[in-house]
Enzyme design. Structure first.
Site, PDB file in Angstrom:
ATOM      1  N   ASP A 225      -4.065  10.494   5.271  1.00 36.93           N
ATOM      2  CA  ASP A 225      -2.787   9.820   5.087  1.00 36.93           C
ATOM      3  C   ASP A 225      -2.103  10.538   3.906  1.00 36.93           C
ATOM      4  O   ASP A 225      -2.727  11.371   3.233  1.00 36.93           O
ATOM      5  CB  ASP A 225      -3.023   8.326   4.799  1.00 36.93           C
ATOM      6  CG  ASP A 225      -1.817   7.460   5.156  1.00 36.93           C
ATOM      7  OD1 ASP A 225      -0.706   8.011   5.318  1.00 36.93           O
ATOM      8  OD2 ASP A 225      -1.978   6.225   5.266  1.00 36.93           O
TER       9      ASP A 225
ATOM     10  N   HIS B 286      -0.101   2.270  -0.312  1.00 35.61           N
ATOM     11  CA  HIS B 286       1.031   2.979  -0.912  1.00 35.61           C
ATOM     12  C   HIS B 286       1.056   2.733  -2.422  1.00 35.61           C
ATOM     13  O   HIS B 286       1.508   3.577  -3.184  1.00 35.61           O
ATOM     14  CB  HIS B 286       2.368   2.500  -0.311  1.00 35.61           C
ATOM     15  CG  HIS B 286       2.591   2.969   1.081  1.00 35.61           C
ATOM     16  ND1 HIS B 286       2.161   2.255   2.174  1.00 35.61           N
ATOM     17  CD2 HIS B 286       3.194   4.079   1.560  1.00 35.61           C
ATOM     18  CE1 HIS B 286       2.493   2.923   3.273  1.00 35.61           C
ATOM     19  NE2 HIS B 286       3.126   4.027   2.932  1.00 35.61           N
TER      20      HIS B 286
END
Length: 350
Positions: free
Chosen positions: A277, A204
């Site tokens: 993702d 992230h």
């Protein structure tokens, strides 16, 4: 397979994207991330204009059972081609519905706690329960179950989200979980290929690598994914982790032809839909533009680009790459056919 619903290359390109509803409201591009909780004219117009493949909902989009059911229904009604309506509802800390107090649904402390029972019937029942309530609110695709094996105590991303630290146990639980979701009529997306359980960093925020070779991954991390492929799962999500001892370069798996086409499709014989993702994550945006990463992912063999930071830029870049022959029409059609066949299987094509 209803492929005529996407006759033009632009309409086909749209199917390769799952976006946040804010991207369709034109808010993300302007830096205004005010959450979408109901449909508006701009969203209705953009769903048709771009013919996107799907929409992913987050906590800020979900206020009450009535609100999210209506929003999901209105989105489907506005779409030319039936939408994947997606959510991260793993059970445990990552559960957009169960962790909202307005929803009276069964809550699970974690998938690790389900794994600890050692009973596959518990995993199947949990995923069936989650699938049932998702379906009721208009969702058809859950980014679950987590197929990572939680082997690194320093892992800050996976932890209790995984069924456990034994590849055998995780494989059995993932298989049972997929069966539970399918029984509820919800599509599954196992994640995060090739395995995020032995990492220390967080994709992230930035670059994360795993130093295992393919042979090492094959003995542990890949086992639940192999099981999921035979289950079969509807989608496999590819992580932004770099496995340089497999690929020989610094590319994240989500942008790696070696990892997606050669290994996942070739070696592991996976024939379903491959999704990246979220492309708004640090591991991607710190190193690539939205356009660059979208084109690279499709060239690598991914079928769906999940949530690019700038959707219109990513969409235009893929359209241009098709026009310039950097992505062949044949390659584009392969992905669109996979997507439409899956939508047809779940009754999403009108």
């Amino acid at each position: 397979t209803g492929v005529q619903t996407c006759a033009l290359p632009k309409e086909k390109v749209g199917q390769l994207f799952i976006v946040r509803p804010e991207a369709l409201a034109g808010r993300l591009a302007k830096g205004n991330t005010h959450a979408v909780t109901k449909i508006c004219k701009t969203i209705q117009k953009n769903i048709k204009k771009y013919n996107v493949g799907g929409v992913a909902m987050f906590s800020q989009n979900i206020t009450t059972p009535g609100q999210i059911t209506k929003l999901n229904k209105d989105l489907q009604k506005s779409a030319k081609t039936g939408l994947f309506i997606c959510v991260d509802e793993e059970g445990g800390s990552v559960a957009r519905i169960a962790n909202n107090r307005k929803f009276k649904v069964k809550k699970y402390s974690s998938m690790q706690s389900v794994g600890k029972t050692g009973k596959t019937s518990k995993a199947k029942a949990a995923c069936y329960t989650i699938g049932r309530y998702l379906k009721k609110y208009g969702f058809n695709l859950d980014f679950a179950p987590v197929a990572d094996v939680n082997t690194n105590p320093k892992n800050i991303v996976i932890g209790k989200r995984a069924f456990g630290s034994s590849p055998g146990l995780v494989s059995k639980m993932v298989d049972a979980g997929i069966k539970g979701f399918h029984k509820a009529g919800v599509m599954t997306c196992v994640k995060h290929f090739p395995g995020h359980g032995d990492t220390k960093g967080d994709t992230h925020t930035g670059y994360v690598s795993v130093n295992r070779t393919w042979a090492q991954l094959n003995k542990r991390e890949l086992l639940p994914f192999k099981k999921a492929i035979t289950s079969p799962t509807d989608l496999v999500m590819v992580a932004h982790i770099t496995a340089d001892n497999v690929t020989g370069d610094e590319l994240p798996a989500s942008l790696s032809r070696q990892m997606i086409t050669k290994r996942l499709r070739g070696t592991l014989k996976y024939k379903g839909v491959v999704i990246t993702d979220a492309m708004e994550m640090g591991a991607i945006v710190k190193n690539y533009s939205s356009g660059e990463s979208a084109v690279m992912a499709i060239q690598a063999g991914a079928d769906i680009i999940l949530m690019p930071q700038n959707f219109t830029e990513a969409y235009r870049a893929v359209c241009e790459a098709v026009r310039d022959g950097k992505i062949s029409e044949k390659r584009l059609d392969e992905s669109v056919l996979r997507i439409l066949r899956l939508k047809e299987k779940y009754g999403l094509l009108k």
